[in-house]
Design a protein around this motif. Structure first.
Motif, short mmCIF file in Angstrom:
data_model
loop_
_atom_site.label_atom_id
_atom_site.label_comp_id
_atom_site.label_asym_id
_atom_site.label_seq_id
_atom_site.Cartn_x
_atom_site.Cartn_y
_atom_site.Cartn_z
N LYS A 163 -58.24 4.19 -27.40
CA LYS A 163 -57.00 4.27 -26.63
C LYS A 163 -56.06 3.20 -27.15
N LYS A 165 -52.34 1.16 -26.91
CA LYS A 165 -51.20 0.83 -26.05
C LYS A 165 -49.93 1.24 -26.78
N ASP A 191 -51.71 4.64 -23.84
CA ASP A 191 -51.42 4.04 -22.53
C ASP A 191 -50.10 3.28 -22.60
N ASN A 193 -48.58 1.87 -19.88
CA ASN A 193 -48.42 0.91 -18.79
C ASN A 193 -47.06 1.05 -18.09
N GLU A 219 -51.57 7.95 -20.64
CA GLU A 219 -51.81 7.18 -19.42
C GLU A 219 -50.53 6.48 -18.95
N ASP A 244 -52.92 5.25 -13.79
CA ASP A 244 -53.61 3.97 -13.72
C ASP A 244 -52.91 3.11 -12.67
N GLU A 245 -51.77 2.54 -13.00
CA GLU A 245 -51.04 1.72 -12.02
C GLU A 245 -50.70 2.50 -10.76
N LYS A 268 -60.69 1.58 -11.95
CA LYS A 268 -61.07 0.19 -12.24
C LYS A 268 -61.34 -0.49 -10.91
MG LIG Z 1 -53.85 1.45 -18.23
#
Ligand SMILES: [Mg+2]
Length: 373
Positions: A163, A165, A191, A193, A219, A244-245, A268
């Motif tokens: 994965k 970023k 990802d 973010n 993501e 995720d967030e 997580k």
């Molecule tokens: Mg993430």
């Protein structure tokens, strides 16, 4: 859901602030660091003891706040509260603004202690069904040369998924570079973010171009609270959108899924405030046929043991982001997690099945605070 555990009577809480140098700096859209500082929580009672890891990141803006903020919450609020109660349930009450990473660390230490006392492994207690989990390597935002090298190393090591970023301006070329290094047979995720804006035409264009890259998941492309933007992307893109967030609690995960904001959830436990909350989200996603991905927070071996045990639950059918210790650290605080045939073994000893090694702790400990009744 896992059954109730016997309350643990805790006489002492130790907070070990540990700093492990990273093999390479970790860059994301949130910030960058090259030393991993965590707080390892050690609860000690008359008959048992347990460990938990507070793996908040060095900066604010992710998982309820920085490691300094979480450390203060442990020292000034959660640990004293635990010591004030006669015997504590594994999910002690916490203030609404207590960082989830701090709550997780206490819960994990209490569960470890209770399970050691009765001789049950954490994975078994949580409902795990496999003895090894498929590993994935997460790559920080880096320059093309270092990203290519890290991707190649991950593929050679046998990771089933990589994965990377991404952020605006550092996306298509990164994904293409990583793909060319890992080949077609390794899953590739990206990802963001939350770094893209759903209302920005250029951002939207880029996300549509990424959609043609054969990613297994995209993501958190846009901000956590932009459920409308996420739902719009989920409907428009062929690539599944992973949250995720946006999946910060059972309630926010349910709201996001109700809004059609994603087709997968990165789970997580430290960011969710506990292993039991993570199991609830796993169960919700299974009910709705939503993929769960095991997420990591650059944990040391203590936190990694908890994450790997959680990833042994039946809903984690796709490789997530859990990697071996040597992806991050020259030396872990526990016996290292090692990659075997692209998998990490699930610890089978009582509780977490791992504990910090005293000699290693001595080399990497910044401070120890001991709170007693
Ligand atoms: Mg993430």
């Amino acid at each position: 859901m896992p059954g109730a555990l016997s309350p643990v009577s805790v006489d002492t809480v130790e907070l070990h602030r540990v700093a492990l140098p990273l093999l390479s700096p970790w860059d994301t859209a949130h910030g960058s660091f090259d030393v991993r500082e965590v707080v390892l929580v050690h609860v000690v009672g008359a008959h048992t003891d347990g460990w938990g890891e507070c793996s908040a990141l060095p900066y604010e803006g992710y998982a309820g706040g920085s490691i300094d903020r979480a450390h203060r919450a442990l020292r000034d609020d959660l640990a004293p509260r635990l010591l004030d109660s006669p015997a504590s349930d594994v999910s002690p009450p916490a203030g609404a603004d207590t960082p989830p990473t701090a709550r997780f660390a206490i819960e994990c230490a209490l569960i470890d202690a209770a399970l050691k006392d009765r001789g049950t492994a954490l994975a078994e207690y949580l409902g795990g069904t496999r003895d090894a989990v498929a590993a994935g390597a997460a790559l920080g935002l880096g320059d093309t040369v270092s990203t290519a090298a890290a991707a190649r190393a991950a593929a050679v090591a046998g990771y089933r998924r990589v994965k990377c970023k991404i952020a605006p301006g550092r996306d298509l070329a990164v994904v293409d570079t990583v793909r060319s290094e890992i080949g077609a047979d390794v899953f590739l995720g990206a990802d963001a973010n939350g770094a893209y804006a759903s209302t920005d035409a250029a951002n939207r264009n880029t996300l549509e171009e990424l959609d043609a890259r054969g990613l297994d998941f995209l993501e958190q492309p846009v901000a956590a609270d932009d459920l409308e933007g996420l739902a719009d992307l989920s409907a428009a893109l062929r690539t599944p959108v992973a949250l995720d967030e946006s999946a910060a609690s059972l309630e926010s995960t349910r709201a996001a899924l109700d809004a059609g904001a994603g087709n997968a959830v990165s789970v997580k436990a430290p960011r969710l405030g506990g292993l039991l909350e993570a199991v609830r989200i796993h169960d919700l996603c299974r009910e709705r046929n939503v993929t769960v991905l095991a997420g990591g927070m650059l944990e040391t071996g203590v936190g990694r043991a908890a994450a790997v045990a959680l990833a042994s639950l039946p809903g984690f059918t796709h490789p997530g982001d859990l990697a071996a210790s040597d992806r991050y650290f020259a030396e872990d605080v526990t016996e290292p997690f090692e990659l075997r045939d692209g998998c990490l073994s699930v610890p089978d000893g009582p509780g977490l099945g791992v504990a910090p090694l005293p000699a290693t702790m001595r080399r990497h400990t910044l401070s120890v605070e001991t709170l007693t009744r």
